[in-house]
Design an enzyme around this catalytic site. Structure first.
Site: not given
Length: 435
Positions: A260, A263, A421, A362, A328-329
């Site tokens: 990670q 990245h 209505h 991934d 996220e993960h």
């Protein structure tokens, strides 16, 4: 060096700090630039797109050069290794099979009281996919965005991606697009690409939904055009949180943390473990694996600023801290991951066991790798077929059914001061006098 924390209160503060690392306050100075780009593209179309592409990407294009030609698409297959082609095809097959299981189904229910209710799902007419590019290559991002759109039944899918040198697109990206069924591809990126997809230009069609990750300018542009079009999310830098016990291999965990961190300098890599010895072993292994890393400088920055190990009292405490962060993960590298799973409430994707690194998700496990970041997993989910679909309610009442509930509807309408209505129901349920 990867820091080790032993105090629960300090750990919570650090997790909050890391979750807020991409606060919108950081982006204030870029907002004016993005607003200018979006407004110019809306007003001037191709002319603005080409001007900003020259200014920011240093690519001098004409309108005729924006779309990738059929010849360039065909040539891409000759420019990649056979092994890579096979990997792309395998990933495409896996991702499509998973998303076909998730396709929402329309339904209609015929009640005994002459009431028909249902829900009808339909795809959007056009989807726009943003794929980061330039010097990088992200064929997996192409598959993860394009395949759900195709499975949803979107009739027209448009892809945009910035060019590298000599106005070329990475051939692996072009092959992945074709394997996913996309042939309409434009060589533009940045905020101008998002604006072009949202408002349309002389060359690029306007779409209904825009998906795909990008830098801060892309993210801000997606935020600005939301409402004109739908978007998948405002994605931030990637993050992984690993819960591990001594049954895990420190080298495996270290590699997953670095996977990670490599990245982006803002990527987060977090380990929660009840073992002090294991924490120190992973710390040592991270330092070891960083030596000679192909992206060492970038990865070291991420580890230094957003990498931590927290020593917890128990796996249950680890689960609570994970829920606070909403990663996220999430990797559960523990002896009995299925036993801890019920305690996990917030995570974009959960990877169970010692043989399931996040990299599996991934690339080709099947579930989408476009996931909520920065705590958004508390309320959001992965990109999927639903992103490219919307649903319409189906309602039908017979005369008898309307008469049965007519008084209730009129009472509610009158309570809200909406006379017409109430009248629209009254004139249907009350018999008209014969004339």
């Amino acid at each position: 060096m990867l820091r080790i924390l032993y105090q629960q209160a300090e750990a919570k503060d650090e997790l909050v700090r890391i979750a807020n690392r991409t606060s919108h306050d950081v982006a204030v100075e870029q907002e004016a630039t993005v607003k200018e780009i979006v407004s110019a593209v809306k007003e001037s179309g191709d002319q603005a797109v080409l001007a900003f592409t020259k200014k920011f990407d240093h690519q001098d294009l004409t309108s005729d050069q924006l779309r990738i030609s059929a010849a360039e698409l065909d040539a891409a297959y000759q420019q990649i290794d056979q092994s890579l082609l096979q990997a792309i095809q395998l990933a495409s097959k896996q991702v499509e099979a998973f998303h076909r299981q998730r396709t929402p189904k329309s339904w209609v229910q015929f009640g005994d009281n002459d009431v028909v209710l249902g829900k009808r799902y339909t795809a959007v007419d056009r989807a726009g996919l943003y794929v980061p590019g330039g010097r990088a290559s992200y064929p997996s991002t192409v598959l993860m965005n394009a395949i759900p759109a195709k499975v949803a039944g979107v009739p027209r899918i448009i892809m945009v991606t910035p060019t590298g040198e000599a106005q070329k697109i990475n051939p692996a990206v072009l092959v992945a697009a074709q394997e996913a069924g996309i042939e309409e591809i434009y060589r533009i990126g940045g905020a101008q690409a998002i604006a072009a997809l949202a408002y349309g230009t002389e060359t690029i069609p306007a779409v209904d939904v825009i998906t795909g990750p990008g830098n801060i300018y892309v993210t801000l542009a997606k935020k600005m055009v939301y409402g004109r079009v739908g978007i998948d999310s405002l994605a931030g830098p990637s993050e992984v949180l690993i819960i591990a016990d001594e049954s895990a291999d420190p080298a495996h965990v270290a590699a997953d943390l670095l996977a990670q961190a490599e990245h982006d300098p803002l990527a987060a890599a977090i380990l929660l473990t009840p073992s002090k010895d294991f924490a120190k072993a992973v710390q040592t292994e991270v330092s070891k694996q960083l030596q000679g890393h192909p992206r060492q400088e970038l990865t070291e920055k991420a580890i230094a600023h957003y990498g931590i190990v927290v020593v917890v009292d128990s796996l249950e405490d680890a689960a609570e801290l994970s829920n606070l962060f909403a990663p996220e993960h999430l990797e559960l590298e523990i002896d009995e991951p299925w036993e801890l799973l019920p305690q996990i409430r917030h995570a974009g994707a959960i990877f169970l066991g010692h043989s399931t690194p996040e990299a599996v998700g991934d690339y080709l496990a099947g579930p989408n790798h476009t996931l909520p970041t920065a705590g958004a997993a508390r309320y959001a989910s992965a990109l999927g077929v639903e992103t490219f679909m919307k649903h319409s309610s189906i309602i039908q009442y017979s005369e008898k059914a309307l008469r049965n509930v007519g008084d209730a509807i009129q009472s509610l309408a009158q309570a809200e001061g909406l006379a017409s209505h109430a009248e629209s129901v009254r004139i249907r349920v009350e018999k008209k006098p014969k004339g």
